[in-house]
Design a protein around this motif. Structure first.
Motif, PDB file in Angstrom:
ATOM      1  N   GLY A   1       0.807  -1.220   0.000  1.00  9.00           N
ATOM      2  CA  GLY A   1       0.000   0.000   0.000  1.00  9.00           C
ATOM      3  C   GLY A   1       0.836   1.264   0.000  1.00  9.00           C
ATOM      4  O   GLY A   1       0.411   2.293  -0.527  1.00  9.00           O
ATOM      5  N   GLY A   2       2.033   1.187   0.585  1.00 18.70           N
ATOM      6  CA  GLY A   2       2.946   2.311   0.492  1.00 18.70           C
ATOM      7  C   GLY A   2       3.398   2.526  -0.940  1.00 18.70           C
ATOM      8  O   GLY A   2       3.485   3.663  -1.417  1.00 18.70           O
ATOM      9  N   HIS A   3       3.689   1.420  -1.626  1.00 17.76           N
ATOM     10  CA  HIS A   3       3.970   1.499  -3.070  1.00 17.76           C
ATOM     11  C   HIS A   3       2.807   2.156  -3.794  1.00 17.76           C
ATOM     12  O   HIS A   3       2.997   3.064  -4.616  1.00 17.76           O
ATOM     13  N   GLY A   4       1.589   1.712  -3.509  1.00 15.58           N
ATOM     14  CA  GLY A   4       0.421   2.269  -4.179  1.00 15.58           C
ATOM     15  C   GLY A   4       0.245   3.746  -3.908  1.00 15.58           C
ATOM     16  O   GLY A   4      -0.021   4.537  -4.823  1.00 15.58           O
ATOM     17  N   ALA A   5       0.412   4.152  -2.641  1.00 11.89           N
ATOM     18  CA  ALA A   5       0.244   5.558  -2.290  1.00 11.89           C
ATOM     19  C   ALA A   5       1.260   6.433  -3.010  1.00 11.89           C
ATOM     20  O   ALA A   5       0.913   7.481  -3.573  1.00 11.89           O
ATOM     21  N   LEU A   6       2.515   6.009  -3.018  1.00 13.13           N
ATOM     22  CA  LEU A   6       3.554   6.797  -3.677  1.00 13.13           C
ATOM     23  C   LEU A   6       3.293   6.910  -5.175  1.00 13.13           C
ATOM     24  O   LEU A   6       3.342   8.008  -5.752  1.00 13.13           O
ATOM     25  N   CYS A   7       3.005   5.785  -5.810  1.00 10.63           N
ATOM     26  CA  CYS A   7       2.778   5.809  -7.258  1.00 10.63           C
ATOM     27  C   CYS A   7       1.570   6.648  -7.636  1.00 10.63           C
ATOM     28  O   CYS A   7       1.619   7.449  -8.569  1.00 10.63           O
ATOM     29  N   ILE A   8       0.486   6.467  -6.916  1.00  9.24           N
ATOM     30  CA  ILE A   8      -0.738   7.197  -7.259  1.00  9.24           C
ATOM     31  C   ILE A   8      -0.541   8.692  -7.059  1.00  9.24           C
ATOM     32  O   ILE A   8      -0.984   9.513  -7.888  1.00  9.24           O
TER      33      ILE A   8
END
Length: 279
Positions: free
Chosen positions: A150-157
């Protein structure tokens, strides 16, 4: 949008909803904390993206975020981590790090996953549009955060949508999925073997490609079992230094990958987002 849960918490309400997600073509659950300030009008919103194997309920039950969200008058929206239900493709080997509970917050292009696994569209477009119509939240004052996958998702988004989020933060994020085993498995199955397409979903690659600056805070525990193989925060540090990108990346001594780690620092993250929302 059907309400399926309600608990009073720190003067506000912890809610859970079920709805039919068009982008995912399945029924989805998501949880929302509405602080007491929401009774007087729309409040800012923080999206929380959870990690591998989680649902929308792990964060709201374990992180203790409601206390701080109530203090700052911020709603917290926690979606599920993947599409769910009959007909949704899973890992053929039933492993925990891919498929159900492991959507990686991207838009899959490879079958059989492309039909349902459009989590990027769901998080960045469909869910904000839904809650704007149904709940007292101000999506013009939004921030995004997450843990691990989810950290990956937050950063990418956040990096892919300049101006949509006032700030972004992460706990133990997968910062360079194109370079670690979890990402290799997910990306090859969701996107295919053309690694050039993987760069669209890699925070380090996005920063090197010139992503616009957004206030960024990252906490990583140095006792995290996944630190050296899967998370590799030094790659993000290097990308930021080479690109002149401003990010606050903190290594926390003795902390692991668990929700004990998240609960220890979530108050500071919510304060960070609250300050950004006031600007």
């Amino acid at each position: 949008m059907e309400q399926v849960g309600l608990n009073h918490c720190f003067g506000g309400q912890q809610l859970r909803f079920r709805h039919q997600a068009e982008s995912l073509d399945c029924a989805m659950h998501f949880s929302v904390y509405l602080p007491p300030q929401a009774e007087r009008g729309p409040v800012p919103v923080l999206y929380w993206l959870s990690g591998l194997t989680c649902t929308d309920e792990n964060f709201v039950n374990k992180a203790g975020a409601q206390r701080y969200a109530a203090e700052h008058g911020i709603a917290v929206v926690a979606p599920d981590t993947s599409p769910r239900g009959e007909g949704v493709a899973d890992d053929p080997e039933e492993a925990w790090d891919f498929g159900l509970g492991a959507g990686f917050y991207l838009n899959a292009t490879r079958e059989p996953y492309a039909h349902h696994y459009q989590m990027y569209d769901y998080i960045s477009t469909e869910l904000p549009a839904l809650i704007t119509k149904q709940l007292p939240v101000d999506t013009e004052r939004a921030a995004i955060s997450g843990h691990s996958m989810g950290g990956h998702g937050a950063l990418c988004i956040a990096l892919k949508n300049p101006g949509q989020y006032r700030s972004v933060s992460a706990f133990a994020p997968i910062v360079a999925p194109s370079q670690v085993p979890w990402g290799h498995k997910a990306f090859s199955n969701y996107l295919g073997n053309d690694q050039a397409t993987w760069q669209q979903w890699d925070s380090c690659a996005l920063i090197r490609a010139g992503a616009a600056q957004v206030p960024m805070l990252i906490d990583q525990g140095d006792a995290d079992d996944f630190l050296t193989e899967q998370l590799r925060p030094e790659l993000l540090q290097q990308a930021c230094e080479e690109s002149g990108y401003q990010a606050r990346i903190r290594m926390q001594s003795g902390y692991d990958h668990s929700y004990f780690f998240i609960a220890s620092f979530i108050g500071g993250h919510i304060a960070f987002h609250a300050a950004a929302m006031e600007q």
